[in-house]
Write an enzyme that holds these catalytic residues in place. Structure first.
Site, PDB file in Angstrom:
ATOM      1  N   ASN A  42       0.769  -1.074  -0.021  1.00  0.00           N
ATOM      2  CA  ASN A  42      -0.176   0.070   0.009  1.00  0.00           C
ATOM      3  C   ASN A  42       0.811   1.219  -0.032  1.00  0.00           C
ATOM      4  OD1 ASN A  42       0.622  -0.895   2.706  1.00  0.00           O
ATOM      5  ND2 ASN A  42      -1.022   0.411   3.496  1.00  0.00           N
ATOM      6  N   GLU A  44       0.453   5.319   0.829  1.00  0.00           N
ATOM      7  CA  GLU A  44      -0.787   6.277   1.186  1.00  0.00           C
ATOM      8  C   GLU A  44      -0.108   7.572   0.545  1.00  0.00           C
ATOM      9  OE1 GLU A  44      -1.128   5.794   5.287  1.00  0.00           O
ATOM     10  OE2 GLU A  44      -2.403   3.742   5.019  1.00  0.00           O
ATOM     11  N   CYS A  53      -3.995   0.487  -2.637  1.00  0.00           N
ATOM     12  CA  CYS A  53      -3.939  -0.544  -1.839  1.00  0.00           C
ATOM     13  C   CYS A  53      -2.942  -1.486  -2.262  1.00  0.00           C
ATOM     14  CB  CYS A  53      -5.292  -1.364  -1.743  1.00  0.00           C
ATOM     15  SG  CYS A  53      -6.568  -0.756  -0.850  1.00  0.00           S
ATOM     16  N   GLU A  55      -2.860  -4.677  -2.891  1.00  0.00           N
ATOM     17  CA  GLU A  55      -3.546  -5.559  -4.072  1.00  0.00           C
ATOM     18  C   GLU A  55      -3.510  -4.917  -5.549  1.00  0.00           C
ATOM     19  OE1 GLU A  55      -4.956  -4.922  -1.174  1.00  0.00           O
ATOM     20  OE2 GLU A  55      -6.139  -6.406  -0.528  1.00  0.00           O
ATOM     21  N   CYS A  90     -10.257  -5.339   0.259  1.00  0.00           N
ATOM     22  CA  CYS A  90     -11.249  -4.461   0.296  1.00  0.00           C
ATOM     23  C   CYS A  90     -12.054  -4.519  -0.790  1.00  0.00           C
ATOM     24  CB  CYS A  90     -10.788  -2.809   0.307  1.00  0.00           C
ATOM     25  SG  CYS A  90     -10.034  -2.356  -1.163  1.00  0.00           S
TER      26      CYS A  90
HETATM   27  N1  THU Z   1      -5.363  -1.464   2.397  1.00  0.00           N
HETATM   28  C1  THU Z   1      -4.685  -2.241   1.614  1.00  0.00           C
HETATM   29  O1  THU Z   1      -3.803  -2.083   1.028  1.00  0.00           O
HETATM   30  N2  THU Z   1      -5.600  -3.533   0.805  1.00  0.00           N
HETATM   31  C2  THU Z   1      -6.943  -3.263   1.236  1.00  0.00           C
HETATM   32  O2  THU Z   1      -7.513  -4.391   0.730  1.00  0.00           O
HETATM   33  C3  THU Z   1      -7.560  -2.742   2.276  1.00  0.00           C
HETATM   34  C4  THU Z   1      -6.822  -1.649   2.768  1.00  0.00           C
HETATM   35  C5  THU Z   1      -4.594  -0.120   3.026  1.00  0.00           C
HETATM   36  C6  THU Z   1      -5.184   1.006   2.620  1.00  0.00           C
HETATM   37  C7  THU Z   1      -4.519   1.815   3.596  1.00  0.00           C
HETATM   38  O3  THU Z   1      -3.325   2.420   3.336  1.00  0.00           O
HETATM   39  C8  THU Z   1      -4.370   0.881   4.666  1.00  0.00           C
HETATM   40  O4  THU Z   1      -4.556  -0.324   4.249  1.00  0.00           O
HETATM   41  C9  THU Z   1      -5.527   1.306   5.648  1.00  0.00           C
HETATM   42  O5  THU Z   1      -6.862   1.220   5.085  1.00  0.00           O
END
Ligand code: THU
Length: 137
Positions: A42, A44, A53, A55, A90
């Site tokens: 991920n 940010e 994310c 994935e 997600c």
């Molecule tokens: N996140 C992912 O990398 N994958 C997911 O399927 C759900 C959320 C990350 C996004 C963000 O940086 C952190 O998790 C918190 O939501």
């Protein structure tokens, strides 16, 4: 590549996460049908919504390298690198999987290098919307 090897690659990718705002570090390891491995973490942003994310990072790396067919993905994540639960993808990432993967695409979620379980995309996104539901001229 075995599921255990894929899980290890996801743990390694988690170590690359850029998550200064949520503290959740997530790693993904995606296996293309060509046999090539694509990892993702991920990423940010201070303005939050550009966050990507793990994935989708892996999928977009793969698509941009020309891979279009996939057999499985492993995912791990947790607060500050501590994996206390199996981290489920997600809804947005499930939708991206539905764009490129069959219903039997395997999604592996891990607690440790040896404790992981598999779902199919159909189990995690039942009655999903996909390109089969629209007609493109
Ligand atoms: N996140 C992912 O990398 N994958 C997911 O399927 C759900 C959320 C990350 C996004 C963000 O940086 C952190 O998790 C918190 O939501």
């Amino acid at each position: 590549m075995s599921n255990k090897e894929l899980v290890k690659a996801a743990f390694d990718a988690m170590g690359k996460a850029y998550a200064p705002y949520s503290g959740y570090t997530v790693g993904a390891a995606l296996l293309g049908k060509s046999g090539t491995l694509y990892t993702g973490c991920n990423v940010e942003s201070a303005s939050y919504s550009p966050t990507n994310c793990a994935e989708r990072t892996a999928f977009f790396k793969a698509i941009s390298e020309g891979e279009r067919e996939f057999s499985k993905i492993a995912i791990v994540g947790g607060k500050n690198g501590n994996v206390t639960d199996m981290f489920m993808p997600c809804g947005v990432c499930r939708q991206v999987m539905a764009e490129f993967c069959d219903e039997d695409f395997e999604i592996i979620v891990a607690l440790t290098h040896d404790d992981f379980k598999s779902f199919t995309l159909k189990e995690l996104l039942p009655f999903g919307f996909s390109k089969n539901n629209i007609v493109v001229d």
